[in-house]
Design a protein around this motif. Structure first.
Motif, PDB file in Angstrom:
ATOM      1  N   LYS A 205       0.818  -1.216   0.000  1.00  0.00           N
ATOM      2  CA  LYS A 205       0.000   0.000   0.000  1.00  0.00           C
ATOM      3  C   LYS A 205       0.853   1.269   0.000  1.00  0.00           C
ATOM      4  CE  LYS A 205      -2.594  -0.911   3.574  1.00  0.00           C
ATOM      5  NZ  LYS A 205      -3.657  -0.495   4.501  1.00  0.00           N
ATOM      6  N   HIS A 208       1.175   3.694   2.933  1.00  0.00           N
ATOM      7  CA  HIS A 208       0.318   3.151   3.996  1.00  0.00           C
ATOM      8  C   HIS A 208       0.776   1.778   4.471  1.00  0.00           C
ATOM      9  CE1 HIS A 208      -2.254   6.527   3.357  1.00  0.00           C
ATOM     10  NE2 HIS A 208      -2.531   6.173   2.125  1.00  0.00           N
ATOM     11  N   SER A 220      -0.456  -6.486   9.554  1.00  0.00           N
ATOM     12  CA  SER A 220      -0.417  -5.139   8.995  1.00  0.00           C
ATOM     13  C   SER A 220       0.928  -4.517   9.325  1.00  0.00           C
ATOM     14  CB  SER A 220      -1.554  -4.313   9.598  1.00  0.00           C
ATOM     15  OG  SER A 220      -1.448  -2.967   9.190  1.00  0.00           O
TER      16      SER A 220
ATOM     17  N   LYS B 205      -6.310   8.047   9.129  1.00  0.00           N
ATOM     18  CA  LYS B 205      -6.221   7.670   7.715  1.00  0.00           C
ATOM     19  C   LYS B 205      -7.271   6.622   7.335  1.00  0.00           C
ATOM     20  CE  LYS B 205      -1.857   6.518   7.627  1.00  0.00           C
ATOM     21  NZ  LYS B 205      -0.700   6.015   6.849  1.00  0.00           N
ATOM     22  N   GLU B 207      -9.199   3.557   6.540  1.00  0.00           N
ATOM     23  CA  GLU B 207      -8.839   2.145   6.379  1.00  0.00           C
ATOM     24  C   GLU B 207      -7.325   1.907   6.468  1.00  0.00           C
ATOM     25  OE1 GLU B 207      -9.073   0.409   2.466  1.00  0.00           O
ATOM     26  OE2 GLU B 207      -9.110   2.349   1.478  1.00  0.00           O
ATOM     27  N   HIS B 208      -6.533   3.001   6.475  1.00  0.00           N
ATOM     28  CA  HIS B 208      -5.081   2.843   6.582  1.00  0.00           C
ATOM     29  C   HIS B 208      -4.566   3.101   7.993  1.00  0.00           C
ATOM     30  CE1 HIS B 208      -5.026   2.374   2.303  1.00  0.00           C
ATOM     31  NE2 HIS B 208      -5.505   3.583   2.099  1.00  0.00           N
ATOM     32  N   PRO B 222      -2.381   0.413  13.126  1.00  0.00           N
ATOM     33  CA  PRO B 222      -3.058  -0.193  11.979  1.00  0.00           C
ATOM     34  C   PRO B 222      -4.563   0.023  12.072  1.00  0.00           C
ATOM     35  CG  PRO B 222      -2.669  -1.868  13.620  1.00  0.00           C
ATOM     36  CD  PRO B 222      -2.067  -0.588  14.164  1.00  0.00           C
ATOM     37  N   ALA B 223      -5.241  -0.131  10.956  1.00  0.00           N
ATOM     38  CA  ALA B 223      -6.701  -0.278  10.980  1.00  0.00           C
ATOM     39  C   ALA B 223      -6.988  -1.752  10.797  1.00  0.00           C
ATOM     40  CB  ALA B 223      -7.347   0.532   9.865  1.00  0.00           C
TER      41      ALA B 223
END
Lengths: 306, 306
Positions: A205, A208, A220, B205, B207-208, B222-223
């Motif tokens: 990403k 991100h 993540s 951010k 979803e980020h 993180p999300a």
């Protein structure tokens, strides 16, 4: 035991809001092999260049301990050339020129000395050629990582789907994951893609970070927030090279090692974007890499008390 | 000791690709106070509604232990109403209606029983009103968190800059951080914003995930990757409420506690988007919240061996 990296070895001319370059050495296999060389000492490259690729350029690989026996040099021909210009946000770019040259009829040669391959990185190329490399290895490597892009989904989806069946890890960006799966949600996209062949999916990403999917597990990874992204060219390849180089070093493939591999790959990629082309990643010290990895640890560590 | 949350208490009518609602209870203070109530028991709300806001709606607060003495009910007037429609990607939306109603001349009242406030959450409202609340507190709270949006940067930047001087934490999204600072890089943006008053900056951010900046430290949260985002309305307010609620519970303000607070806020926000409006966050158990927080731990934990 070795790590084979196949991909383009090329010249790029890059323009960013910070400046522009003449033809400089680039290509997926260049970035990935340099990155991997910081973690693993038996990196072997497969690719093709023209006679405009000089001995000094090849020496860059050799000084990093990268085996170039599989790098074909075509006399009288020219290397693959790409030229692009990044927009102000650095997230989009215009391609100004693409000259396939030697890449047009690239037939990868796997030297006999490469047949001890345990880790295989298939850098972005036509899915057919990626598949050929897998088939030319006498023994199936312990881990096959494939990088690809939206272009091949547009023009060679069937070949790509066939190649995907043969690999363990797929690395693509979020838009590509959506295109490949037809799902907007990355969770749903990952579930579909993990039925196509790969057991692990890495969704890159950019600023991100990255997501790793495997069975019902998700990791993540953060990206290091940078004051300036000078040139994003090669960041994805550098990430992939650092990722598989770290895994080749530790030798064991599992979810925990993959998580760390993503952090090491992200650390290398964060260096890559600090200068034009490979300028930054040709000259890193182990201490610099370790300090950068520690920045990632500091960035994302928290301790919840129960 | 208490946590005051000021913001809109309102009706929303929401349309997403998954369906649409009639008028349902919404508003920044609604989401934030419900979220905070899972961590801290002395949450006190400041806001204004019309007589269309029923006792049952107020009871929702009371059953969560939220003090509504500071919630003015204007007889013969209507509550603030917002209606919006989300696009397929859920990242953009069209506003269909905005009826200020009671909000047009909102003059926040701080009851005497609220003067023990140690933590203050200023939900998205005009900067002038946010400032008024700070000034009407006899003692400066231990921590003042301000949420705002691009709209106020467009129409009331001077007021916003003046209010920013009075707060400790600012929560905005990435585009707002760029607009407020005039810098594209979030690292550069954060450096500028941290000279405007706030000692901590949280960049949301979506979803980020989120970034926390403080002096030279950065934390990247993180999300949770979700299969479906059903309705994003109120996610930012829920995040802010969970964040300050957790800090009020632990009582000590420092970078480490802020990191955890961001994880708890993110966990609550991840519930919020699973159903329309406040439907999901009015009925959570402590076990559900703990399990969700554990998902965040699993999602982002890695162990690098030196």
């Amino acid at each position: 035991m070795s790590l084979i990296i196949i991909g383009t070895v090329a010249f790029d001319a890059i323009e960013t809001p910070f400046g522009k370059t003449d033809k400089i050495v680039g290509g997926a296999a260049t970035y990935a092999s340099l990155a991997a060389s910081y973690f693993y000492k038996k990196v072997k490259i497969v690719g093709v260049v023209g006679d405009d690729f000089h001995q000094a350029d090849i020496d860059t690989f050799t000084t990093h301990g990268i085996d170039t026996e599989g790098l074909q040099v075509k006399e009288g021909e020219k290397s693959f050339f790409w030229s692009g210009k990044y927009h102000n946000d650095m997230n989009s770019r215009d391609t100004l020129a693409t000259e396939l040259n030697v890449l047009a009829d690239f037939d990868p040669i796997i030297p006999e000395s490469y047949q001890d391959c345990e880790f295989l990185m298939l850098g972005n190329l036509t899915p057919k050629i990626q598949q050929t490399v897998i088939k030319r290895l006498k023994n199936r490597p312990k881990l096959v990582v494939l990088d690809t892009m939206n272009f091949w989904m547009d023009v060679a989806m069937d070949d790509l789907l066939e190649t995907l069946k043969l690999v363990d890890v797929l690395t693509i960006n979020d838009e590509e994951a959506r295109q490949l799966s037809g799902e907007y949600s990355l969770v749903k996209a990952s579930k579909k893609i993990l039925t196509m062949g790969p057991k692990y999916l890495i969704i890159k990403k950019g600023e991100h970070g990255a997501l790793l999917f495997h069975e019902d597990q998700i990791f993540s990874a953060p990206a290091l927030p940078l004051a300036e992204v000078f040139d994003p060219t090669g960041a994805g390849d550098t990430f992939a090279g650092g990722f598989i180089g770290y895994l080749a070093k530790v030798g064991t493939v599992n979810f925990n090692n993959m998580k760390n591999a993503i952090i090491f790959g992200s650390a290398l990629a964060s260096f890559c974007v600090e200068k034009f082309g490979t300028e930054k990643i040709v000259n890193l010290t182990d201490e610099e890499v370790a300090a950068r990895v520690q920045q990632f640890v500091n960035l994302s560590t928290f301790t919840i008390e129960a």
